[in-house]
Enzyme design. Sequence first.
Site, short mmCIF file in Angstrom:
data_model
loop_
_atom_site.label_atom_id
_atom_site.label_comp_id
_atom_site.label_asym_id
_atom_site.label_seq_id
_atom_site.Cartn_x
_atom_site.Cartn_y
_atom_site.Cartn_z
N LYS A 228 34.11 43.00 37.37
CA LYS A 228 33.10 42.06 37.89
C LYS A 228 31.95 42.85 38.53
O LYS A 228 31.58 42.64 39.69
CB LYS A 228 33.73 41.08 38.87
CG LYS A 228 34.83 40.24 38.21
CD LYS A 228 35.40 39.19 39.11
CE LYS A 228 36.44 38.31 38.42
NZ LYS A 228 37.71 38.97 38.08
N ASP B 108 48.33 41.94 35.05
CA ASP B 108 48.23 41.87 36.51
C ASP B 108 49.60 42.09 37.15
O ASP B 108 50.23 41.14 37.64
CB ASP B 108 47.67 40.51 36.93
CG ASP B 108 46.21 40.35 36.51
OD1 ASP B 108 45.59 41.35 36.14
OD2 ASP B 108 45.71 39.21 36.57
N GLY C 257 44.87 25.26 34.71
CA GLY C 257 44.17 24.91 33.46
C GLY C 257 45.09 24.97 32.26
O GLY C 257 46.19 25.53 32.32
N GLN D 132 46.80 28.73 37.53
CA GLN D 132 45.66 28.11 38.21
C GLN D 132 45.47 26.65 37.80
O GLN D 132 44.51 26.01 38.21
CB GLN D 132 44.39 28.91 37.96
CG GLN D 132 44.41 30.32 38.56
CD GLN D 132 43.07 31.03 38.40
OE1 GLN D 132 42.04 30.55 38.88
NE2 GLN D 132 43.09 32.17 37.72
P1 XMP Z 1 46.23 34.28 36.05
O1 XMP Z 1 47.43 34.95 36.62
O2 XMP Z 1 45.63 33.25 36.94
O3 XMP Z 1 45.20 35.51 35.93
O4 XMP Z 1 46.44 33.80 34.63
C1 XMP Z 1 43.89 35.40 35.43
C2 XMP Z 1 43.27 36.73 35.36
O5 XMP Z 1 41.92 36.55 35.13
C3 XMP Z 1 41.21 36.90 36.32
N1 XMP Z 1 40.46 35.74 36.61
C4 XMP Z 1 39.23 35.68 36.40
N2 XMP Z 1 38.46 36.61 35.91
N3 XMP Z 1 36.71 35.07 36.09
C5 XMP Z 1 37.18 36.29 35.75
O6 XMP Z 1 36.42 37.13 35.32
C6 XMP Z 1 37.46 34.10 36.58
O7 XMP Z 1 37.02 33.02 36.85
C7 XMP Z 1 38.78 34.45 36.75
N4 XMP Z 1 39.79 33.76 37.17
C8 XMP Z 1 40.83 34.61 37.08
C9 XMP Z 1 42.13 37.21 37.41
O8 XMP Z 1 41.64 38.25 38.21
C10 XMP Z 1 43.34 37.58 36.63
O9 XMP Z 1 43.26 38.94 36.22
#
Ligand code: XMP
Length: 245
Positions: free
Chosen positions: A83, A23, A205, A203
């Site tokens: 998604k 990202d 977790g 986030q």
């Molecule tokens: P971070 O920077 O928070 O990025 O570690 C996480 C990555 O995962 C995606 N993301 C999700 N993708 N369901 C998903 O399919 C989710 O609940 C979710 N939460 C985060 C986010 O877009 C980023 O690429």
Amino acid sequence: MGFRDDLVSSSKKHSSRVILALDFTGPTETRVERASRLLAAVGDSVAGVKLNWHLLLPGGLSGITGLLRICDSKGLPAIADMKLNDIGSTNLEATDLLFSNGFDAVIANPFVGAEEGLSEVIADARKRGKGVILLVYMSHAGAREGYGLMFGGEPLYMEFARRAREWRADGVIVSAKSLPVIEQVRRVLAKGQLILSPGVGYQGGKADLAVVEAGTDFAIVGRSIVEAADPLQVVRDFNSSMPAP
Ligand code: XMP
């Protein structure tokens, strides 16, 4: 071998449960180059890679072909985090382009349903040895407003978990921040269906023993690695905080 076996074998080979989310933000013209550098640094220490709009929108498919080749050369399955949430013919056009250009799996939304929604995508992916991963419970705070809505006396994510089992999805996304949800979903899934958990680090977790014991197979991690001063050290820390695959 198909996507699921490839991901599991890459995970064992690299001793990692981390799926790296590439990202990159900031100047669009250097994103692919920065992502390639990161892959060169940590690619042998992660299980797989996830790409989404950050790279696909500025570069288009042709702009990220080189990155997907690097993933391929390192044996890293590449997941397209689109998604998907449209009618079947549109979904299929998207997955055909993604799979033909080197992606190994796609993330889709089970809300759209099977009939004229995701059934043809799943059938086509299976024929090609590609993967489909369904969103079951997302990691942001608003997830409870949608995935947590009550449906037939239980939260909607339970229905999505059952759909994942019935449709024989390769895996599901469940937030790393919700251990009870991971446990509930794990009980519904068939043996071998994977749980991928984002929401780690930025986030709030954790990617640790507890999340794996609850049922998570892989942690999806983006910014904590992408923005780190020493990304390889961060990846190593994540690898040692979870039990070996
Ligand atoms: P971070 O920077 O928070 O990025 O570690 C996480 C990555 O995962 C995606 N993301 C999700 N993708 N369901 C998903 O399919 C989710 O609940 C979710 N939460 C985060 C986010 O877009 C980023 O690429």
